[in-house]
Design a protein around this motif. Structure first.
Motif, PDB file in Angstrom:
ATOM      1  N   LYS A 126       0.823  -1.216   0.000  1.00  0.00           N
ATOM      2  CA  LYS A 126       0.000   0.000   0.000  1.00  0.00           C
ATOM      3  C   LYS A 126       0.855   1.263   0.000  1.00  0.00           C
ATOM      4  O   LYS A 126       0.459   2.272  -0.583  1.00  0.00           O
ATOM      5  CB  LYS A 126      -0.972  -0.020   1.166  1.00  0.00           C
ATOM      6  CG  LYS A 126      -2.064  -1.058   0.981  1.00  0.00           C
ATOM      7  CD  LYS A 126      -3.001  -1.124   2.153  1.00  0.00           C
ATOM      8  CE  LYS A 126      -3.975  -2.267   2.021  1.00  0.00           C
ATOM      9  NZ  LYS A 126      -4.948  -2.090   0.965  1.00  0.00           N
ATOM     10  N   ARG A 170       0.477  14.066   6.153  1.00  0.00           N
ATOM     11  CA  ARG A 170      -0.901  14.558   6.269  1.00  0.00           C
ATOM     12  C   ARG A 170      -0.950  16.084   6.162  1.00  0.00           C
ATOM     13  O   ARG A 170      -1.813  16.650   5.489  1.00  0.00           O
ATOM     14  CB  ARG A 170      -1.516  14.115   7.588  1.00  0.00           C
ATOM     15  CG  ARG A 170      -1.917  12.675   7.634  1.00  0.00           C
ATOM     16  CD  ARG A 170      -2.598  12.339   8.972  1.00  0.00           C
ATOM     17  NE  ARG A 170      -2.883  10.929   9.066  1.00  0.00           N
ATOM     18  CZ  ARG A 170      -2.144  10.048   9.717  1.00  0.00           C
ATOM     19  NH1 ARG A 170      -1.071  10.437  10.373  1.00  0.00           N
ATOM     20  NH2 ARG A 170      -2.479   8.774   9.745  1.00  0.00           N
ATOM     21  N   THR A 189     -11.863  15.522  -3.554  1.00  0.00           N
ATOM     22  CA  THR A 189     -11.977  14.064  -3.638  1.00  0.00           C
ATOM     23  C   THR A 189     -10.604  13.405  -3.673  1.00  0.00           C
ATOM     24  O   THR A 189     -10.420  12.329  -3.116  1.00  0.00           O
ATOM     25  CB  THR A 189     -12.780  13.647  -4.883  1.00  0.00           C
ATOM     26  OG1 THR A 189     -12.176  14.229  -6.049  1.00  0.00           O
ATOM     27  CG2 THR A 189     -14.225  14.091  -4.785  1.00  0.00           C
ATOM     28  N   LYS A 203      -9.232  13.584  -0.148  1.00  0.00           N
ATOM     29  CA  LYS A 203      -9.945  12.603   0.676  1.00  0.00           C
ATOM     30  C   LYS A 203      -9.389  11.205   0.418  1.00  0.00           C
ATOM     31  O   LYS A 203      -9.148  10.440   1.345  1.00  0.00           O
ATOM     32  CB  LYS A 203     -11.441  12.642   0.379  1.00  0.00           C
ATOM     33  CG  LYS A 203     -12.235  11.689   1.223  1.00  0.00           C
ATOM     34  CD  LYS A 203     -13.710  11.737   0.892  1.00  0.00           C
ATOM     35  CE  LYS A 203     -14.422  10.727   1.774  1.00  0.00           C
ATOM     36  NZ  LYS A 203     -15.684  10.315   1.251  1.00  0.00           N
ATOM     37  N   TYR A 204      -9.174  10.858  -0.850  1.00  0.00           N
ATOM     38  CA  TYR A 204      -8.621   9.560  -1.213  1.00  0.00           C
ATOM     39  C   TYR A 204      -7.228   9.387  -0.606  1.00  0.00           C
ATOM     40  O   TYR A 204      -6.922   8.357   0.003  1.00  0.00           O
ATOM     41  CB  TYR A 204      -8.567   9.422  -2.731  1.00  0.00           C
ATOM     42  CG  TYR A 204      -7.951   8.139  -3.212  1.00  0.00           C
ATOM     43  CD1 TYR A 204      -8.656   6.941  -3.154  1.00  0.00           C
ATOM     44  CD2 TYR A 204      -6.654   8.114  -3.716  1.00  0.00           C
ATOM     45  CE1 TYR A 204      -8.088   5.749  -3.588  1.00  0.00           C
ATOM     46  CE2 TYR A 204      -6.075   6.938  -4.149  1.00  0.00           C
ATOM     47  CZ  TYR A 204      -6.796   5.758  -4.082  1.00  0.00           C
ATOM     48  OH  TYR A 204      -6.223   4.584  -4.499  1.00  0.00           O
ATOM     49  N   ALA A 259      -5.944  10.994   1.956  1.00  0.00           N
ATOM     50  CA  ALA A 259      -6.046  10.939   3.419  1.00  0.00           C
ATOM     51  C   ALA A 259      -6.480   9.552   3.883  1.00  0.00           C
ATOM     52  O   ALA A 259      -5.979   9.048   4.895  1.00  0.00           O
ATOM     53  CB  ALA A 259      -7.016  11.996   3.914  1.00  0.00           C
ATOM     54  N   GLU A 260      -7.385   8.933   3.158  1.00  0.00           N
ATOM     55  CA  GLU A 260      -7.817   7.573   3.504  1.00  0.00           C
ATOM     56  C   GLU A 260      -6.660   6.589   3.370  1.00  0.00           C
ATOM     57  O   GLU A 260      -6.490   5.700   4.210  1.00  0.00           O
ATOM     58  CB  GLU A 260      -8.999   7.150   2.634  1.00  0.00           C
ATOM     59  CG  GLU A 260     -10.284   7.873   2.979  1.00  0.00           C
ATOM     60  CD  GLU A 260     -11.406   7.629   1.976  1.00  0.00           C
ATOM     61  OE1 GLU A 260     -11.173   6.939   0.947  1.00  0.00           O
ATOM     62  OE2 GLU A 260     -12.513   8.144   2.214  1.00  0.00           O
ATOM     63  N   LEU A 261      -5.864   6.752   2.319  1.00  0.00           N
ATOM     64  CA  LEU A 261      -4.696   5.883   2.143  1.00  0.00           C
ATOM     65  C   LEU A 261      -3.689   6.084   3.272  1.00  0.00           C
ATOM     66  O   LEU A 261      -3.169   5.109   3.827  1.00  0.00           O
ATOM     67  CB  LEU A 261      -4.016   6.155   0.798  1.00  0.00           C
ATOM     68  CG  LEU A 261      -4.733   5.692  -0.460  1.00  0.00           C
ATOM     69  CD1 LEU A 261      -3.979   6.159  -1.704  1.00  0.00           C
ATOM     70  CD2 LEU A 261      -4.876   4.185  -0.479  1.00  0.00           C
ATOM     71  N   ASP A 269      -4.289   7.250   6.258  1.00  0.00           N
ATOM     72  CA  ASP A 269      -4.875   6.709   7.490  1.00  0.00           C
ATOM     73  C   ASP A 269      -4.706   5.192   7.557  1.00  0.00           C
ATOM     74  O   ASP A 269      -4.394   4.638   8.608  1.00  0.00           O
ATOM     75  CB  ASP A 269      -6.351   7.077   7.604  1.00  0.00           C
ATOM     76  CG  ASP A 269      -6.572   8.527   7.965  1.00  0.00           C
ATOM     77  OD1 ASP A 269      -5.610   9.204   8.375  1.00  0.00           O
ATOM     78  OD2 ASP A 269      -7.727   8.999   7.825  1.00  0.00           O
ATOM     79  N   GLU A 270      -4.911   4.534   6.427  1.00  0.00           N
ATOM     80  CA  GLU A 270      -4.741   3.084   6.397  1.00  0.00           C
ATOM     81  C   GLU A 270      -3.285   2.704   6.652  1.00  0.00           C
ATOM     82  O   GLU A 270      -3.000   1.752   7.390  1.00  0.00           O
ATOM     83  CB  GLU A 270      -5.211   2.512   5.069  1.00  0.00           C
ATOM     84  CG  GLU A 270      -5.179   1.007   5.034  1.00  0.00           C
ATOM     85  CD  GLU A 270      -5.777   0.404   3.775  1.00  0.00           C
ATOM     86  OE1 GLU A 270      -5.929  -0.825   3.760  1.00  0.00           O
ATOM     87  OE2 GLU A 270      -6.077   1.143   2.823  1.00  0.00           O
ATOM     88  N   ARG A 312      -2.756   2.926  10.321  1.00  0.00           N
ATOM     89  CA  ARG A 312      -3.305   1.785  11.067  1.00  0.00           C
ATOM     90  C   ARG A 312      -2.405   0.559  10.926  1.00  0.00           C
ATOM     91  O   ARG A 312      -2.143  -0.152  11.902  1.00  0.00           O
ATOM     92  CB  ARG A 312      -4.717   1.461  10.586  1.00  0.00           C
ATOM     93  CG  ARG A 312      -5.763   2.438  11.083  1.00  0.00           C
ATOM     94  CD  ARG A 312      -7.172   1.953  10.799  1.00  0.00           C
ATOM     95  NE  ARG A 312      -7.457   1.813   9.382  1.00  0.00           N
ATOM     96  CZ  ARG A 312      -7.848   2.792   8.579  1.00  0.00           C
ATOM     97  NH1 ARG A 312      -8.000   4.013   9.056  1.00  0.00           N
ATOM     98  NH2 ARG A 312      -8.092   2.561   7.309  1.00  0.00           N
TER      99      ARG A 312
END
Length: 115
Positions: free
Chosen positions: A11, A75, A90, A93-94, A96-98, A100-101, A104
Motif C-alpha cells: 500500500k 498529512r 476528492t 480525501k482519497y 487521506a484515507e490511504l 490513514d490506512e 493503522r
C-alpha cells in the motif's frame, strides 16, 4: 533483499505511485519547493519502514516511530495541497484515507514490536 509483500509495503508503494502521478501536474513554480517536499515525505516514510523491517529490537522501534512522525508530516503536506488548490477535495480525501490506512497498518506493527 527484496521488498516485503505485506499490506503495509504494498500500500505504501501504491500510494507513492498515486502521489507521483498527481504531483507531476503541480505547477513548475512549486516543483523545487512544495512538490519535492511532499514526494520526499512519502519516500522518507517508505525508507523508514524498510529500515525498520531490516532492524531488530530498539532500533526497529526507533525506525517505526520515525515513520509514524513522517505520516503526520505527510498529512500536513496533503492539507497544503488542498489549500493551494493543487488537489481536488476528492483527491485529498482519497489520499487521506490511504495515509490513514498506512497509519493503522504501521500502528499494528508497532504494537506487535512492543511486546
Amino acid at each position: 533483499m527484496s521488498i516485503p509483500n505485506t499490506p503495509l509495503f504494498v500500500k505504501t508503494h501504491d500510494f507513492l505511485i498515486w502521489l507521483i502521478k498527481h504531483t507531476q501536474r503541480f505547477p513548475k513554480s512549486l516543483r523545487q519547493s512544495y512538490t519535492l517536499r511532499l514526494e520526499n515525505a512519502g519516500f522518507d516514510f517508505q525508507q523508514s519502514i524498510l529500515m525498520g523491517n531490516s532492524a531488530r529490537g530498539a532500533e526497529r522501534s526507533r525506525w517505526l516511530e520515525r515513520a509514524d512522525g513522517q505520516l503526520v508530516c505527510l498529512r500536513a503536506l496533503l492539507r497544503f495541497a488542498y489549500d493551494l488548490e493543487l488537489l481536488a477535495g476528492t483527491q485529498v480525501k482519497y489520499a487521506a484515507e490511504l495515509v490513514d490506512e498506512l497509519g493503522r497498518l504501521l500502528g499494528a506493527w508497532r504494537k506487535g514490536t512492543d511486546r
